[in-house]
Scaffold this motif. Structure first.
Motif, PDB file in Angstrom:
ATOM      1  N   GLU A 151     -39.893  41.436 -32.179  1.00  0.00           N
ATOM      2  CA  GLU A 151     -39.079  39.556 -32.194  1.00  0.00           C
ATOM      3  C   GLU A 151     -40.294  38.291 -31.922  1.00  0.00           C
ATOM      4  OE1 GLU A 151     -34.960  40.547 -29.787  1.00  0.00           O
ATOM      5  OE2 GLU A 151     -36.263  39.854 -28.238  1.00  0.00           O
ATOM      6  N   PRO A 152     -39.172  37.758 -32.189  1.00  0.00           N
ATOM      7  CA  PRO A 152     -40.216  35.818 -31.622  1.00  0.00           C
ATOM      8  C   PRO A 152     -41.187  36.571 -30.378  1.00  0.00           C
ATOM      9  CG  PRO A 152     -39.189  35.109 -33.370  1.00  0.00           C
ATOM     10  CD  PRO A 152     -38.544  36.726 -32.890  1.00  0.00           C
ATOM     11  N   SER A 153     -42.205  36.061 -30.321  1.00  0.00           N
ATOM     12  CA  SER A 153     -42.827  35.793 -28.596  1.00  0.00           C
ATOM     13  C   SER A 153     -41.956  34.360 -28.230  1.00  0.00           C
ATOM     14  CB  SER A 153     -44.297  35.931 -28.508  1.00  0.00           C
ATOM     15  OG  SER A 153     -44.595  34.844 -29.035  1.00  0.00           O
ATOM     16  N   LEU A 154     -42.264  34.616 -26.601  1.00  0.00           N
ATOM     17  CA  LEU A 154     -42.398  33.153 -26.249  1.00  0.00           C
ATOM     18  C   LEU A 154     -42.928  31.942 -26.461  1.00  0.00           C
ATOM     19  CD1 LEU A 154     -40.452  32.440 -24.022  1.00  0.00           C
ATOM     20  CD2 LEU A 154     -42.293  32.665 -22.533  1.00  0.00           C
ATOM     21  N   ILE A 155     -44.872  32.469 -27.378  1.00  0.00           N
ATOM     22  CA  ILE A 155     -44.913  31.340 -28.287  1.00  0.00           C
ATOM     23  C   ILE A 155     -44.754  30.981 -29.063  1.00  0.00           C
ATOM     24  CG2 ILE A 155     -47.563  30.815 -29.405  1.00  0.00           C
ATOM     25  CD1 ILE A 155     -48.463  31.813 -26.810  1.00  0.00           C
TER      26      ILE A 155
ATOM     27  N   PRO B  89     -44.808  12.300 -20.352  1.00  0.00           N
ATOM     28  CA  PRO B  89     -45.164  12.851 -19.163  1.00  0.00           C
ATOM     29  C   PRO B  89     -43.800  13.886 -19.507  1.00  0.00           C
ATOM     30  CG  PRO B  89     -44.799   9.943 -18.685  1.00  0.00           C
ATOM     31  CD  PRO B  89     -44.711  10.200 -20.596  1.00  0.00           C
ATOM     32  N   GLU B  90     -42.709  13.633 -19.351  1.00  0.00           N
ATOM     33  CA  GLU B  90     -41.657  14.234 -18.795  1.00  0.00           C
ATOM     34  C   GLU B  90     -42.239  15.905 -19.541  1.00  0.00           C
ATOM     35  OE1 GLU B  90     -41.701  12.584 -20.966  1.00  0.00           O
ATOM     36  OE2 GLU B  90     -40.527  12.335 -22.489  1.00  0.00           O
ATOM     37  N   VAL B  91     -43.263  15.872 -20.884  1.00  0.00           N
ATOM     38  CA  VAL B  91     -43.652  17.192 -21.409  1.00  0.00           C
ATOM     39  C   VAL B  91     -45.213  18.062 -20.885  1.00  0.00           C
ATOM     40  CG1 VAL B  91     -44.288  17.914 -23.413  1.00  0.00           C
ATOM     41  CG2 VAL B  91     -42.256  16.688 -23.576  1.00  0.00           C
ATOM     42  N   ALA B  92     -45.015  16.766 -20.050  1.00  0.00           N
ATOM     43  CA  ALA B  92     -46.486  17.203 -19.153  1.00  0.00           C
ATOM     44  C   ALA B  92     -45.942  17.964 -17.394  1.00  0.00           C
ATOM     45  CB  ALA B  92     -47.228  16.309 -18.888  1.00  0.00           C
ATOM     46  N   ILE B  93     -45.402  17.878 -17.275  1.00  0.00           N
ATOM     47  CA  ILE B  93     -45.383  18.173 -16.532  1.00  0.00           C
ATOM     48  C   ILE B  93     -44.738  19.975 -17.127  1.00  0.00           C
ATOM     49  CG2 ILE B  93     -42.830  18.944 -14.806  1.00  0.00           C
ATOM     50  CD1 ILE B  93     -42.802  15.605 -14.450  1.00  0.00           C
ATOM     51  N   LEU B  94     -43.990  20.639 -18.129  1.00  0.00           N
ATOM     52  CA  LEU B  94     -43.978  21.774 -18.679  1.00  0.00           C
ATOM     53  C   LEU B  94     -44.959  22.771 -18.762  1.00  0.00           C
ATOM     54  CD1 LEU B  94     -41.657  24.135 -19.793  1.00  0.00           C
ATOM     55  CD2 LEU B  94     -42.206  22.618 -22.251  1.00  0.00           C
TER      56      LEU B  94
ATOM     57  N   ASP C  71     -41.437  26.930 -31.868  1.00  0.00           N
ATOM     58  CA  ASP C  71     -39.576  25.531 -32.053  1.00  0.00           C
ATOM     59  C   ASP C  71     -40.068  24.080 -31.590  1.00  0.00           C
ATOM     60  OD1 ASP C  71     -39.776  28.183 -33.948  1.00  0.00           O
ATOM     61  OD2 ASP C  71     -38.242  28.668 -32.485  1.00  0.00           O
ATOM     62  N   PHE C  72     -40.341  24.644 -30.292  1.00  0.00           N
ATOM     63  CA  PHE C  72     -40.207  23.056 -29.294  1.00  0.00           C
ATOM     64  C   PHE C  72     -41.706  22.071 -29.752  1.00  0.00           C
ATOM     65  CE2 PHE C  72     -41.430  21.052 -25.387  1.00  0.00           C
ATOM     66  CZ  PHE C  72     -40.050  20.591 -24.841  1.00  0.00           C
ATOM     67  N   LEU C  73     -42.571  22.383 -29.431  1.00  0.00           N
ATOM     68  CA  LEU C  73     -43.109  21.762 -30.513  1.00  0.00           C
ATOM     69  C   LEU C  73     -42.656  20.409 -30.784  1.00  0.00           C
ATOM     70  CD1 LEU C  73     -46.223  23.417 -28.961  1.00  0.00           C
ATOM     71  CD2 LEU C  73     -45.197  22.072 -27.785  1.00  0.00           C
ATOM     72  N   GLY C  74     -42.522  21.522 -32.469  1.00  0.00           N
ATOM     73  CA  GLY C  74     -41.957  20.609 -33.214  1.00  0.00           C
ATOM     74  C   GLY C  74     -40.850  19.845 -33.327  1.00  0.00           C
TER      75      GLY C  74
ATOM     76  N   ILE D 248     -36.172  30.899 -20.708  1.00  0.00           N
ATOM     77  CA  ILE D 248     -36.998  30.170 -21.511  1.00  0.00           C
ATOM     78  C   ILE D 248     -37.302  30.108 -22.838  1.00  0.00           C
ATOM     79  CG2 ILE D 248     -39.085  29.500 -21.207  1.00  0.00           C
ATOM     80  CD1 ILE D 248     -39.152  30.410 -18.576  1.00  0.00           C
ATOM     81  N   GLY D 249     -36.449  31.141 -24.011  1.00  0.00           N
ATOM     82  CA  GLY D 249     -37.024  31.453 -25.117  1.00  0.00           C
ATOM     83  C   GLY D 249     -35.412  30.690 -26.217  1.00  0.00           C
ATOM     84  N   ARG D 250     -34.915  30.898 -25.366  1.00  0.00           N
ATOM     85  CA  ARG D 250     -33.622  30.208 -25.899  1.00  0.00           C
ATOM     86  C   ARG D 250     -33.582  28.351 -25.129  1.00  0.00           C
ATOM     87  NH1 ARG D 250     -31.488  34.175 -23.018  1.00  0.00           N
ATOM     88  NH2 ARG D 250     -30.519  33.200 -21.812  1.00  0.00           N
ATOM     89  N   ASP D 251     -33.951  28.002 -24.628  1.00  0.00           N
ATOM     90  CA  ASP D 251     -34.935  26.503 -24.450  1.00  0.00           C
ATOM     91  C   ASP D 251     -35.309  26.119 -25.353  1.00  0.00           C
ATOM     92  OD1 ASP D 251     -32.991  26.773 -22.040  1.00  0.00           O
ATOM     93  OD2 ASP D 251     -34.164  26.778 -20.330  1.00  0.00           O
ATOM     94  N   PHE D 252     -36.062  26.624 -25.323  1.00  0.00           N
ATOM     95  CA  PHE D 252     -37.502  25.903 -26.121  1.00  0.00           C
ATOM     96  C   PHE D 252     -37.297  25.977 -27.413  1.00  0.00           C
ATOM     97  CE2 PHE D 252     -41.540  27.971 -23.728  1.00  0.00           C
ATOM     98  CZ  PHE D 252     -41.453  26.655 -23.552  1.00  0.00           C
TER      99      PHE D 252
END
Ligand code: HEM
Length: 267
Positions: free
Chosen positions: A153-157, A202-207, A162-165, A60-64
């Protein structure tokens, strides 16, 4: 005598290394207390789930980082389902009575789930970083080096920022440059961004809902573990040296993703 086949046909047992796996449950009580096998199996199963959970959280970290929304959704769904399984499994251990546990508890000596390196790794990956916990492990405990690496290391947060950016949220520079060995703090700017994403993407709201499920799942696990402990040892101190139930209660109701919880009244 014919020499052993150097490359025997792969079977179910060989692929899964069942010979080794099923030899790893060794009760210590004498005469053997019936429930000790349950106690060992359930802890080993937890450690296997922790291993898989770390594998999924790393993805998930890599996906973000790569702005892969659908990859993150698919994997958070799996991680959430593992978390629900972790909670559900405590039902099995609750079939063990305090009397039965007392029959082999002294054999545990100072062993305690408190010493689970992988549980701490899960916490660190999720951003619950407490560097002082590293000192509670003997230096050569298996997995200790991984735990130390994860602290830095950077955490998932951080990956989530990054993802929010990528999704258009103005992530404050101080969050991007924060000391990743420390736990993240709630941020009004992130909350504004999340609120907008809920309304506009809305697709981000699912996440975001899956992340909330996962967060609630870990809090549920902590609560169920406290009640399991209370019904099994009452107010006795823990084998790991803590005050037991009172110590564990301090970990309750602490969210992983505080910003996701902070905006729910606004809708
Ligand atoms: C009869 C069953 C159990 C009892 C009585 C029990 C009791 C305790 C106690 C008293 C503690 C506090 C530390 C200490 O002083 O030992 C603790 C911590 C912990 N236990 Fe258990 N436990 C049980 C089952 C489990 C299971 C099945 C797991 C699954 C891995 C688990 C994982 C943990 C973890 C991860 C901690 C550290 C929690 C934290 O620091 O937030 N425990 N347990």
């Amino acid at each position: 005598m014919t020499p052993p086949d150097p490359d025997p046909e792969l079977t179910y047992a060989r692929y899964l290394r069942l010979g080794q796996l099923l030899a790893l449950q060794r009760p210590l009580s004498e005469p053997e207390e019936h429930d000790e096998l349950l106690f060992i199996v359930i802890h080993q199963v937890y450690e296997l789930w922790f291993k898989l959970l770390l594998h999924e959280l790393d993805k998930i970290g890599r996906d973000f980082a790569a702005n892969d929304l659908f990859g993150a959704i698919a994997t958070f769904k799996r991680a959430r389902t593992i978390m629900k399984t972790l909670v559900g499994q405590l039902d099995i251990l609750e079939t063990m009575t305090p009397m039965s546990f007392a029959g082999f508890r002294s054999r545990l000596d100072t062993a305690s789930g408190f010493q689970s390196v992988q549980f701490r790794e899960v916490e660190f990956v999720l951003g619950l970083k407490r560097a002082e916990l590293l000192r509670t492990f003997e230096p050569h405990t298996p997995g200790c080096a991984d735990l130390a690496r994860r602290l830095h290391e950077p955490s998932l947060i951080d990956r989530f920022y990054d993802f929010l950016g990528h999704r258009g949220v103005a992530v404050p520079a101080e969050l991007r440059a924060r000391d990743v060995t420390l736990p993240a703090s709630p941020s009004p700017a992130i909350q504004e961004g999340l609120y907008a994403l809920y309304r506009e993407q809305p697709e981000v709201a699912i996440l975001l809902e899956l992340m909330t499920d996962f967060d609630e799942g870990l809090q549920e696990w902590r609560y169920r573990h406290v009640k399991l402990t209370e019904r099994t040892i009452g107010n006795k101190p823990g084998s790991g040296g803590s005050s037991g139930v009172e110590f564990l209660k301090r970990t309750l109701f602490k969210p992983l993703f505080a910003d996701l919880w902070a905006i729910r009244h606004r809708f």
